[in-house]
Design a protein around this motif. Structure first.
Motif, PDB file in Angstrom:
ATOM      1  N   MET A   1       0.829  -1.184   0.000  1.00 54.96           N
ATOM      2  CA  MET A   1       0.000   0.000   0.000  1.00 54.96           C
ATOM      3  C   MET A   1       0.879   1.255   0.000  1.00 54.96           C
ATOM      4  SD  MET A   1      -3.094  -0.864  -0.072  1.00 54.96           S
ATOM      5  CE  MET A   1      -4.604  -0.900   0.779  1.00 54.96           C
ATOM      6  N   VAL A   2       0.370   2.269  -0.651  1.00 59.21           N
ATOM      7  CA  VAL A   2       1.023   3.565  -0.721  1.00 59.21           C
ATOM      8  C   VAL A   2       0.241   4.525   0.168  1.00 59.21           C
ATOM      9  CG1 VAL A   2       1.560   5.497  -2.254  1.00 59.21           C
ATOM     10  CG2 VAL A   2       1.864   3.154  -3.062  1.00 59.21           C
ATOM     11  N   SER A   3       0.950   5.265   1.002  1.00 53.22           N
ATOM     12  CA  SER A   3       0.330   6.251   1.882  1.00 53.22           C
ATOM     13  C   SER A   3       0.273   7.592   1.147  1.00 53.22           C
ATOM     14  CB  SER A   3       1.168   6.390   3.153  1.00 53.22           C
ATOM     15  OG  SER A   3       0.710   7.454   3.936  1.00 53.22           O
ATOM     16  N   VAL A   4      -0.885   8.245   1.185  1.00 53.18           N
ATOM     17  CA  VAL A   4      -1.056   9.551   0.539  1.00 53.18           C
ATOM     18  C   VAL A   4      -1.505  10.547   1.593  1.00 53.18           C
ATOM     19  CG1 VAL A   4      -2.218  10.836  -1.294  1.00 53.18           C
ATOM     20  CG2 VAL A   4      -1.736   8.400  -1.603  1.00 53.18           C
ATOM     21  N   ARG A   5      -0.730  11.636   1.752  1.00 52.10           N
ATOM     22  CA  ARG A   5      -1.065  12.681   2.719  1.00 52.10           C
ATOM     23  C   ARG A   5      -1.303  14.000   1.987  1.00 52.10           C
ATOM     24  NH1 ARG A   5       2.226  14.276   7.037  1.00 52.10           N
ATOM     25  NH2 ARG A   5       3.958  14.364   5.613  1.00 52.10           N
ATOM     26  N   PHE A   6      -2.109  14.848   2.617  1.00 51.31           N
ATOM     27  CA  PHE A   6      -2.453  16.147   2.047  1.00 51.31           C
ATOM     28  C   PHE A   6      -2.059  17.225   3.053  1.00 51.31           C
ATOM     29  CE2 PHE A   6      -5.327  12.864   0.664  1.00 51.31           C
ATOM     30  CZ  PHE A   6      -5.264  12.978  -0.711  1.00 51.31           C
ATOM     31  N   LEU A   7      -1.344  18.232   2.584  1.00 53.80           N
ATOM     32  CA  LEU A   7      -0.876  19.286   3.485  1.00 53.80           C
ATOM     33  C   LEU A   7      -1.644  20.580   3.278  1.00 53.80           C
ATOM     34  CD1 LEU A   7       2.995  18.773   3.397  1.00 53.80           C
ATOM     35  CD2 LEU A   7       1.315  17.755   4.924  1.00 53.80           C
ATOM     36  N   GLY A   8      -1.432  21.501   4.201  1.00 55.44           N
ATOM     37  CA  GLY A   8      -1.999  22.841   4.096  1.00 55.44           C
ATOM     38  C   GLY A   8      -3.507  22.865   4.093  1.00 55.44           C
ATOM     39  N   PRO A   9      -4.070  23.661   3.204  1.00 52.88           N
ATOM     40  CA  PRO A   9      -5.520  23.874   3.206  1.00 52.88           C
ATOM     41  C   PRO A   9      -6.346  22.726   2.621  1.00 52.88           C
ATOM     42  CG  PRO A   9      -4.520  25.099   1.420  1.00 52.88           C
ATOM     43  CD  PRO A   9      -3.394  24.496   2.214  1.00 52.88           C
ATOM     44  N   ILE A  10      -5.704  21.670   2.151  1.00 53.77           N
ATOM     45  CA  ILE A  10      -6.471  20.535   1.629  1.00 53.77           C
ATOM     46  C   ILE A  10      -6.969  19.735   2.821  1.00 53.77           C
ATOM     47  CG2 ILE A  10      -6.490  18.489   0.183  1.00 53.77           C
ATOM     48  CD1 ILE A  10      -4.109  19.661  -1.337  1.00 53.77           C
TER      49      ILE A  10
ATOM     50  N   GLU B   1      -8.467  13.478   4.776  1.00 56.60           N
ATOM     51  CA  GLU B   1      -7.761  12.480   5.571  1.00 56.60           C
ATOM     52  C   GLU B   1      -6.743  11.763   4.690  1.00 56.60           C
ATOM     53  OE1 GLU B   1      -8.111  11.775   8.905  1.00 56.60           O
ATOM     54  OE2 GLU B   1      -9.390  13.556   8.966  1.00 56.60           O
ATOM     55  N   SER B   2      -5.690  11.257   5.302  1.00 54.20           N
ATOM     56  CA  SER B   2      -4.697  10.461   4.583  1.00 54.20           C
ATOM     57  C   SER B   2      -5.359   9.218   4.000  1.00 54.20           C
ATOM     58  CB  SER B   2      -3.573  10.049   5.527  1.00 54.20           C
ATOM     59  OG  SER B   2      -2.881  11.179   5.980  1.00 54.20           O
ATOM     60  N   LEU B   3      -4.785   8.737   2.915  1.00 51.98           N
ATOM     61  CA  LEU B   3      -5.309   7.557   2.236  1.00 51.98           C
ATOM     62  C   LEU B   3      -4.246   6.465   2.189  1.00 51.98           C
ATOM     63  CD1 LEU B   3      -6.830   9.322  -0.909  1.00 51.98           C
ATOM     64  CD2 LEU B   3      -8.077   8.560   1.114  1.00 51.98           C
ATOM     65  N   GLU B   4      -4.672   5.235   2.160  1.00 49.19           N
ATOM     66  CA  GLU B   4      -3.807   4.080   1.912  1.00 49.19           C
ATOM     67  C   GLU B   4      -4.341   3.425   0.645  1.00 49.19           C
ATOM     68  OE1 GLU B   4      -1.092   2.962   3.629  1.00 49.19           O
ATOM     69  OE2 GLU B   4      -1.215   4.696   4.960  1.00 49.19           O
TER      70      GLU B   4
ATOM     71  N   LEU C   1      -2.907   7.473  -9.129  1.00 48.02           N
ATOM     72  CA  LEU C   1      -3.298   8.331  -8.010  1.00 48.02           C
ATOM     73  C   LEU C   1      -4.129   9.509  -8.501  1.00 48.02           C
ATOM     74  CD1 LEU C   1      -3.247   9.199  -5.057  1.00 48.02           C
ATOM     75  CD2 LEU C   1      -1.028  10.294  -5.519  1.00 48.02           C
ATOM     76  N   ARG C   2      -3.681  10.156  -9.564  1.00 48.12           N
ATOM     77  CA  ARG C   2      -4.435  11.306 -10.095  1.00 48.12           C
ATOM     78  C   ARG C   2      -5.856  10.912 -10.488  1.00 48.12           C
ATOM     79  NH1 ARG C   2      -2.248  16.092 -10.797  1.00 48.12           N
ATOM     80  NH2 ARG C   2       0.001  16.292 -10.843  1.00 48.12           N
ATOM     81  N   ALA C   3      -6.014   9.743 -11.095  1.00 49.15           N
ATOM     82  CA  ALA C   3      -7.346   9.284 -11.493  1.00 49.15           C
ATOM     83  C   ALA C   3      -8.254   9.138 -10.276  1.00 49.15           C
ATOM     84  CB  ALA C   3      -7.246   7.956 -12.246  1.00 49.15           C
ATOM     85  N   ILE C   4      -7.717   8.614  -9.191  1.00 51.83           N
ATOM     86  CA  ILE C   4      -8.506   8.459  -7.965  1.00 51.83           C
ATOM     87  C   ILE C   4      -8.832   9.821  -7.357  1.00 51.83           C
ATOM     88  CG2 ILE C   4      -8.411   7.636  -5.573  1.00 51.83           C
ATOM     89  CD1 ILE C   4      -6.751   5.248  -6.703  1.00 51.83           C
ATOM     90  N   LEU C   5      -7.842  10.707  -7.297  1.00 49.36           N
ATOM     91  CA  LEU C   5      -8.052  12.011  -6.660  1.00 49.36           C
ATOM     92  C   LEU C   5      -8.977  12.912  -7.469  1.00 49.36           C
ATOM     93  CD1 LEU C   5      -4.508  12.799  -5.234  1.00 49.36           C
ATOM     94  CD2 LEU C   5      -6.454  11.688  -4.111  1.00 49.36           C
ATOM     95  N   HIS C   6      -9.011  12.750  -8.783  1.00 54.03           N
ATOM     96  CA  HIS C   6      -9.918  13.550  -9.614  1.00 54.03           C
ATOM     97  C   HIS C   6     -11.381  13.242  -9.303  1.00 54.03           C
ATOM     98  CE1 HIS C   6      -7.895  16.213 -12.407  1.00 54.03           C
ATOM     99  NE2 HIS C   6      -6.902  15.350 -12.442  1.00 54.03           N
ATOM    100  N   GLU C   7     -11.650  12.100  -8.713  1.00 56.06           N
ATOM    101  CA  GLU C   7     -13.019  11.724  -8.340  1.00 56.06           C
ATOM    102  C   GLU C   7     -13.461  12.371  -7.033  1.00 56.06           C
ATOM    103  OE1 GLU C   7     -14.981   9.926 -10.379  1.00 56.06           O
ATOM    104  OE2 GLU C   7     -13.287  10.017 -11.769  1.00 56.06           O
ATOM    105  N   LYS C   8     -12.531  12.946  -6.303  1.00 60.62           N
ATOM    106  CA  LYS C   8     -12.846  13.561  -5.007  1.00 60.62           C
ATOM    107  C   LYS C   8     -13.013  15.068  -5.197  1.00 60.62           C
ATOM    108  CE  LYS C   8     -10.614  10.090  -2.186  1.00 60.62           C
ATOM    109  NZ  LYS C   8     -11.760   9.754  -1.347  1.00 60.62           N
ATOM    110  N   ALA C   9     -14.232  15.536  -5.097  1.00 57.74           N
ATOM    111  CA  ALA C   9     -14.558  16.940  -5.381  1.00 57.74           C
ATOM    112  C   ALA C   9     -13.747  17.921  -4.538  1.00 57.74           C
ATOM    113  CB  ALA C   9     -16.051  17.178  -5.168  1.00 57.74           C
ATOM    114  N   GLN C  10     -13.447  17.571  -3.310  1.00 61.95           N
ATOM    115  CA  GLN C  10     -12.729  18.478  -2.414  1.00 61.95           C
ATOM    116  C   GLN C  10     -11.248  18.600  -2.787  1.00 61.95           C
ATOM    117  OE1 GLN C  10     -13.744  17.820   1.649  1.00 61.95           O
ATOM    118  NE2 GLN C  10     -11.991  18.928   2.435  1.00 61.95           N
TER     119      GLN C  10
END
Length: 73
Positions: free
Chosen positions: A1-10, A13-16, A25-34
């Motif tokens: 598993m790859v850990s994904v963290r978001f910093l600052g104003p994003i 929650e972290s993802l695994e 990763l970009r394909a997955i994150l593009h589905e998250k409106a926030q």
């Protein structure tokens, strides 16, 4: 598993995730409106090293950090 963290104003929650590269990763994150609005302007670091190539491979144990731009005064 790859850990994904978001910093600052994003405010996300972290993802695994079980992903092979940054393109996955970009394909997955593009589905998250926030998160989607931040993707075009954010830097990406893998294990503390900034990367730009979407085909950069990822392996189990990697940490990906999404770094939005910051400004100060």
């Amino acid at each position: 598993m790859v850990s994904v963290r978001f910093l600052g104003p994003i405010k996300e929650e972290s993802l695994e995730l079980d992903i092979a590269n940054l393109k996955d990763l970009r394909a997955i994150l593009h589905e998250k409106a926030q998160i989607k609005p931040w993707l075009a302007m954010s830097a990406v670091a893998i294990n503390g090293v900034l990367v730009e190539d979407a085909n950069t491979p990822l392996k189990a144990g990697d940490e990906v950090v999404i770094l939005p731009p910051v400004c100060g005064g």
